[in-house]
Design a protein around this motif. Sequence first.
Motif, PDB file in Angstrom:
ATOM      1  N   ASN B  49     -27.392  23.145  14.485  1.00  0.00           N
ATOM      2  CA  ASN B  49     -28.354  22.070  14.745  1.00  0.00           C
ATOM      3  C   ASN B  49     -29.233  21.811  13.537  1.00  0.00           C
ATOM      4  N   CYS B  50     -29.698  22.876  12.919  1.00  0.00           N
ATOM      5  CA  CYS B  50     -30.587  22.707  11.782  1.00  0.00           C
ATOM      6  C   CYS B  50     -29.810  22.616  10.463  1.00  0.00           C
ATOM      7  N   HIS B  51     -28.916  23.550  10.232  1.00  0.00           N
ATOM      8  CA  HIS B  51     -28.270  23.621   8.919  1.00  0.00           C
ATOM      9  C   HIS B  51     -27.082  22.680   8.773  1.00  0.00           C
ATOM     10  N   GLY B  52     -26.654  22.100   9.896  1.00  0.00           N
ATOM     11  CA  GLY B  52     -25.647  21.053   9.809  1.00  0.00           C
ATOM     12  C   GLY B  52     -24.208  21.535   9.898  1.00  0.00           C
ATOM     13  N   GLY B  57     -27.828  21.161   5.525  1.00  0.00           N
ATOM     14  CA  GLY B  57     -29.276  21.200   5.709  1.00  0.00           C
ATOM     15  C   GLY B  57     -29.815  19.842   6.088  1.00  0.00           C
ATOM     16  N   LEU B  58     -31.113  19.619   5.889  1.00  0.00           N
ATOM     17  CA  LEU B  58     -31.705  18.317   6.197  1.00  0.00           C
ATOM     18  C   LEU B  58     -32.758  17.972   5.148  1.00  0.00           C
ATOM     19  N   GLU B  59     -32.376  17.081   4.270  1.00  0.00           N
ATOM     20  CA  GLU B  59     -33.277  16.590   3.212  1.00  0.00           C
ATOM     21  C   GLU B  59     -34.065  17.740   2.581  1.00  0.00           C
ATOM     22  N   ASN B  60     -35.406  17.594   2.533  1.00  0.00           N
ATOM     23  CA  ASN B  60     -36.212  18.672   1.961  1.00  0.00           C
ATOM     24  C   ASN B  60     -36.893  19.508   3.034  1.00  0.00           C
ATOM     25  N   LEU B  61     -36.353  19.431   4.247  1.00  0.00           N
ATOM     26  CA  LEU B  61     -36.926  20.183   5.358  1.00  0.00           C
ATOM     27  C   LEU B  61     -36.155  21.469   5.622  1.00  0.00           C
ATOM     28  N   ILE B  62     -34.847  21.366   5.621  1.00  0.00           N
ATOM     29  CA  ILE B  62     -34.009  22.521   5.940  1.00  0.00           C
ATOM     30  C   ILE B  62     -33.015  22.746   4.810  1.00  0.00           C
ATOM     31  N   PHE B  97     -38.312  24.580  -0.715  1.00  0.00           N
ATOM     32  CA  PHE B  97     -38.424  24.465   0.744  1.00  0.00           C
ATOM     33  C   PHE B  97     -39.568  25.358   1.197  1.00  0.00           C
ATOM     34  N   ASP B  98     -40.320  24.875   2.184  1.00  0.00           N
ATOM     35  CA  ASP B  98     -41.451  25.665   2.655  1.00  0.00           C
ATOM     36  C   ASP B  98     -41.638  25.459   4.154  1.00  0.00           C
ATOM     37  N   GLU B  99     -40.613  25.761   4.909  1.00  0.00           N
ATOM     38  CA  GLU B  99     -40.694  25.623   6.366  1.00  0.00           C
ATOM     39  C   GLU B  99     -40.463  26.992   6.995  1.00  0.00           C
TER      40      GLU B  99
END
Lengths: 217, 143
Positions: B49-52, B57-62, B97-99
């Motif tokens: 779901n998150c990493h694809g 990943g997802l843009e600069n979020l994941i 990345f900083d999530e």
Amino acid sequence: MRFPSVCSLLLFAATIGVLSSCKEEKKLPIFGMRDTKTVTLADGTTQVDTVYQTIPDFSFLNQDSTYINNDTFKNKVYVADFFFTSCPSICPIMHRNMKKVYEEYKGNPEVGFLSHTIDFKYDKPSVLKRYAAKLGVDDQKWQFAYGSKEEIYTIAEKSYLVSVTIDSTQKGMYVHQGWLVLVDKDRRIRGAYDGTDAKQVEQMAKDIPVLLAEYKK
Amino acid sequence: MKRKHLLLSIFLLVLTGIFYSCSREGGTSLEQDMYYANGRDLYIQHCQNCHGEKGEGLENLIPPLTDTTYLKQNRNKLACYIKNGMEGKISVDGRMFDEKMPSHEEFTDIDLAQLIVFITNAYGNKQGMYTTAEAAAYLQNCK
């Protein structure tokens, strides 16, 4: 020899004309509750009209801490959803899919996007701003809405027909459905697509022009 | 007689060669293949779901999982990251990345090993086997 050929040409053109006018125009369904009202026409006779469910007036803070309302989406069809930035489950995939549609309609001022956060404790506008920037969609086209729990949860359930709840046994606490809701220029719901399903989101991308075509008369 | 011996030994050598190349097809062991397949199931269930689907990943979020160098350099930390979650700044694929990544405390050592075998051998990565014992050992040193 010349005369019949002109004749057949005319016949051919007429056939095309008839065929294309017969082709049924595809229209998206209208969702939600319906009501009726009796209206009096100009000539004094009365008639019964259907009243469709519409998105009510709203006013939320966006990622720039300015208020947005229905007028922000005036003359636009828009895609609405409910999410939260620290969501560990379905949100990333919803927004990954939604971003594709956003890119597709980037140059079209008649299409907008509206994501409501359901995490009223943590997702203040500054957090939404950061999220939007990192998703690469920090412009006016994709609005991120922050409101009180009551406002957001009510508009989700009653107006956009998306179920959202808080469940402390769930990871991330907030539980919500992954619908992307397509709203027309008259605030009516015209489609709901599972944002976690790439195929359904593709269908939404195809349905947007069908919806826009209704207004091109 | 001597000639017969020579022929037999050559024949045996060829046979061993065939066996060897068959059992290690593509440089992977049967165990690694099993870990990889199970790891893929875990990935689809818990990570995709998150990493694809493609580890993008997802843009600069994941962060994506395609940065082979990052995975190699942090091989001893991957089990800790997956099990305990992680936060703070990291540099992956030339981006910051900083999530927060959620924890997965329910994962056993073998789950982690299988998942890491999958991640470090999918999406263009090719880092070979990662054993359950390795995961157990690295978990001792989580910060």
